[in-house]
Write a protein that holds these residues in place. Structure first.
Motif, PDB file in Angstrom:
ATOM      1  N   SER A 138     -26.329  -5.995 -35.679  1.00 15.20           N
ATOM      2  CA  SER A 138     -25.898  -7.380 -35.829  1.00 15.20           C
ATOM      3  C   SER A 138     -25.072  -7.783 -34.616  1.00 15.20           C
ATOM      4  N   GLU A 139     -25.250  -9.009 -34.192  1.00 21.60           N
ATOM      5  CA  GLU A 139     -24.464  -9.551 -33.085  1.00 21.60           C
ATOM      6  C   GLU A 139     -23.101 -10.058 -33.566  1.00 21.60           C
ATOM      7  N   THR A 140     -23.024 -10.429 -34.839  1.00 18.10           N
ATOM      8  CA  THR A 140     -21.777 -10.953 -35.388  1.00 18.10           C
ATOM      9  C   THR A 140     -21.429 -10.186 -36.656  1.00 18.10           C
TER      10      THR A 140
END
Length: 158
Positions: free
Chosen positions: A142-144
């Motif tokens: 996940s990027e966030t």
């Protein structure tokens, strides 16, 4: 007035051992199931299932529980997050009970903060894996933020 301790003296070393046990379990999962080699993963929280597939064919299936998430500022235990259905966080009640029995504040506080949240997430997941005698864990890319899943059981499919 005496300051309240956040954990018993043995807990720090116990948690460190749990983290190393999880690393060993993760190595075995990779060797036996190649979790990082499959081109696709999917999780279905309602079904409590994590799958790894190739060309639309499921190759590995795991039964999961949601352990917790990290955001920009803290760790949130899954049991403290109303977003998750009760049946996919039910096992985390045993983690809370362990924390209550032994006076471990980070296991009974819904939110936990640290300077390295990713490391905190893995360490608290390792504690849950140890308490629940799970086979391992998975953190979907996940990027966030990040979601940490406990793998209760796993099997090859097809």
């Amino acid at each position: 007035m005496a300051e309240e301790k956040s954990a018993p003296d043995w807990y720090h070393e116990w948690k460190h051992e749990a983290f190393h046990q999880l690393m060993d379990k993760q190595d075995r999962l990779e060797a036996d199931y190649g979790l990082n080699t499959w081109p696709r993963y999917d999780y279905d929280v309602d079904a409590g299932r994590l799958t790894f597939s190739q060309d639309g064919v499921v190759k590995v299936m795991a039964d999961i529980q949601v352990v917790g998430t990290i955001g920009s500022k803290d760790w949130l235990w899954a049991w403290a997050n109303d977003h998750w259905p009760d049946h996919v966080v039910a096992d985390m009640e045993e983690v809370v009970s362990f924390g209550e029995t032994h006076g471990i504040l980070e296991l009974i506080s819904g939110y936990v903060t640290d300077t390295d949240l990713n490391q905190l997430g893995w360490k608290l997941t390792a504690v849950a894996v140890r308490i629940l005698n799970a086979v391992g864990a998975y953190r979907p890319p996940s990027e966030t933020g990040a979601l940490f899943l406990l793998i209760k059981s796993i099997r090859l499919v097809n």
